[in-house]
Design an enzyme around this catalytic site. Structure first.
Site, PDB file in Angstrom:
ATOM      1  CE  LYS A   5     -10.380  18.222  -1.255  1.00 15.50           C
ATOM      2  NZ  LYS A   5     -11.028  18.828  -2.442  1.00 15.50           N
TER       3      LYS A   5
ATOM      4  CD  GLU B 213      -3.062   3.865  -6.808  1.00 16.55           C
ATOM      5  OE1 GLU B 213      -2.083   3.929  -7.589  1.00 16.55           O
ATOM      6  OE2 GLU B 213      -3.525   2.802  -6.385  1.00 16.55           O
TER       7      GLU B 213
ATOM      8  CB  CYS C 196      -2.494   8.988 -13.454  1.00 17.09           C
ATOM      9  SG  CYS C 196      -3.694   7.679 -13.371  1.00 17.09           S
TER      10      CYS C 196
ATOM     11  CD  GLU D 272       1.374  13.295 -14.143  1.00 17.95           C
ATOM     12  OE1 GLU D 272       1.482  13.861 -13.043  1.00 17.95           O
ATOM     13  OE2 GLU D 272       0.702  12.271 -14.329  1.00 17.95           O
TER      14      GLU D 272
ATOM     15  CB  SER E  71      -0.128  16.280  -7.858  1.00 20.27           C
ATOM     16  OG  SER E  71      -0.375  16.940  -6.630  1.00 20.27           O
TER      17      SER E  71
ATOM     18  N   GLY F 293       0.744  14.337  -2.445  1.00 19.70           N
ATOM     19  CA  GLY F 293       1.011  13.041  -1.808  1.00 19.70           C
ATOM     20  C   GLY F 293       2.067  13.177  -0.712  1.00 19.70           C
TER      21      GLY F 293
END
Ligand code: NAD
Length: 496
Positions: A189, A265, A300, A399, A243, A247
């Site tokens: 996806k 990740e 990232c 972030e 993000s 996650g």
């Protein structure tokens, strides 16, 4: 010689992929619903893409399961799997310009980057795992007179791969190539903001000879299609880049369904440390600017926290600002542009919001800070630098995922290393010093999956990639990623 006009003409000529790929066919969603795909470079509608729901995910998982159980891919001779994966790489090379264009249109990345980096890197990754797939050996157990034991790596089954929008084809290949090489089936996806390069990849995979049902692509929203994959009882593993909040949800979905494995990740707030004995301040400044402004900071591993020894701070800042000026916002389809648009209006507003927060928390705005090129209708934010950013402040901790650098001076190596570890993240880090002992100490003490000494982002597909702490777990790239998509089975034969 390419030009803006060339890419605009090409964009008008090619058909923009809009159908999901399920069981070897490009199809609309079962409901017929679509979603609008908006161009970050001008805010206009690019195309309408299939809005898949639970029923489409069920169909994709069923196709993937059937392909796995009848072993149409898994049991192909390794020479044939390799040939098909190399063929796919060749087809991607044939259509490199089109893939790069789709990627730029979707994401706002400069065409020069998608042409020179994103697509070539995806091709290199594919070839790396195609080359690796016949180097997977099992183990033979210790010998006894009456027993022979061995351990083999078996593919896991159906892999659900859920992707972000910042490096769509590049990161997709980090998952798809090793999962395919190991003999799995995949339900992929792409992020809803950047579906097109994945859909084109699906078409090319079929052309290369990847059997129907082995690589399925469902497009649509994370909260519907992504969630349906993550909760599905017949998906064996989730491999995710995105993000932290999503996650966390994936871990819950896995626990609430079939305990599928999860590899995450996630994001980062990566420190880039300039010690006073930095061997080359000019090179360090160029890398620091690249580390935060490449890909508009939507990286990232962005070096979003610059920690500078107070003794060289002023001189270094001047060099950094000069290096930052080399990144000039421009039309992503103009081949000279090295700094494109933010991926969406929402992401642009998020970044501008962080800039306002940093100002209100007392950081010193030293460069940029605004939306630019607003007349184009596109979503551009200029390279931005804040100095004297307090370690506990929002800009030091969260972030941004945009072109915003937080500079913080330090006085001692102890303080620098403490600051480096002072966030919940642990993805990447950089250290500039001429002192080999300090370099080794920093590499040992920084809690991050990647440490670059006297350089930035200096590894490639051959080295593992992934985070410590809340930057996730599991590794992409290298042979470690290949084994992530396999289970280990022990077989013992009693000799009678
Ligand atoms: P995101 O987490 O919002 O979305 C990622 C994917 O998850 C998308 O495909 C989305 O549709 C899907 N998703 C959203 N909600 C879902 C749900 N409830 N269930 C299942 N799937 C769902 O992230 P993003 O905005 O696309 O990407 C930006 C983030 O990704 C940043 O935080 C960045 O640091 C991180 N990132 C990490 C890496 C890495 O390798 N560590 C690389 C790139 C991006």
């Amino acid at each position: 010689m390419t030009s803006l006009a060339h890419f605009e003409t090409l964009a008008g000529r090619i058909s923009l992929p809009s159908h999901a790929v399920i069981d070897g066919k490009g199809i609309a969603s079962r409901s017929g619903a679509t979603f609008d795909n908006i161009s970050p470079r001008n805010g206009r509608l690019l195309n309408k893409i299939a809005l898949c729901d639970e029923h489409d995910v069920d169909a994709a998982v069923a196709a993937a399961r059937k392909a796995f159980e009848d072993r149409r891919w898994r049991d192909l001779h390794y020479r044939d799997k390799k040939r098909i994966m190399f063929k796919l790489a060749d087809l991607m090379e044939r259509d490199l310009e089109e893939l790069a264009l789709l990627e730029s249109l979707d994401s706002g990345k400069p065409i020069r980057d998608t042409t020179a980096f994103d697509v070539p890197s995806a091709i290199r990754t594919l070839r790396y795992y195609a080359e690796a797939l016949d180097k997977v050996h099992g183990e033979v157990g210790p010998e006894t007179a009456d027993r022979f034991s061995y351990a083999v790596h078996e593919p896991l089954g159906v892999i659900g791969a859920i992707m972000p929008w910042n490096f769509p084809i590049h990161l997709t290949m980090w998952k798809v190539a090793p999962a395919l090489a190991m003999g799995n089936s995949i339900v992929l996806k792409p992020a809803e903001l950047t579906s097109m390069s994945a859909l084109k990849l699906g078409e090319l995979a079929l052309e290369a000879g990847v059997p129907a049902g082995v690589l399925n692509i469902v497009t649509g929203k994370g909260s519907i299609a992504g969630k349906a994959i993550a909760l599905h009882m017949d998906v064996d593993m989730l491999t995710f880049t995105g993000s932290g909040p999503v996650g966390r949800m994936l871990m819950k979905y896995a626990a609430d369904s079939n305990l599928k494995r999860v590899s995450l990740e996630l994001g980062g707030k990566s420190p880039h440390i300039i010690f006073a004995d930095c061997p080359d301040l000019d090179a360090a400044a160029a890398h620091a600017a690249f580390g935060i402004f490449y890909n508009q900071g939507e990286v990232c591993t962005a070096g979003s926290r610059l920690l500078v020894d107070a003794r060289v701070h002023d001189a270094f800042l001047l060099k950094l600002l000069a290096a930052a000026k080399a990144f000039v916002p421009g039309d992503p389809l103009e081949p000279k542009t090295n700094f494109g648009a933010m991926v969406s209006e929402g992401q642009m507003k998020t970044v501008l919001g962080y800039i306002e927060t940093a100002k209100s928390e007392g950081a010193a705005l030293t460069l940029g800070g605004s939306r630019v090129r607003g007349d184009s209708g596109g979503f551009f934010v200029e390279p931005t630098v804040f100095d004297d950013v307090a370690p506990g402040s929002t800009l030091s901790q969260q972030e941004v995922f945009g072109p915003v650098l937080a500079v913080t001076p330090f006085k001692t190596p102890d303080e620098a290393l403490k600051l480096a570890n002072d966030t919940v993240f642990g993805l990447a880090s950089g250290v500039w010093t001429s002192d080999i002992s300090l370099a080794h100490r920093a590499a040992r003490e920084i809690k991050a999956g990647l440490v670059w000494i006297n350089g930035w982002d200096s590894c490639d597909i051959t080295m593992p990639f992934g985070g410590f702490k809340q930057s996730g777990f599991g590794r992409d790239r290298s042979m470690h990623a290949l084994y992530k998509y396999a289970d280990l089975k022990s077989v013992s034969i009693t000799i009678r």
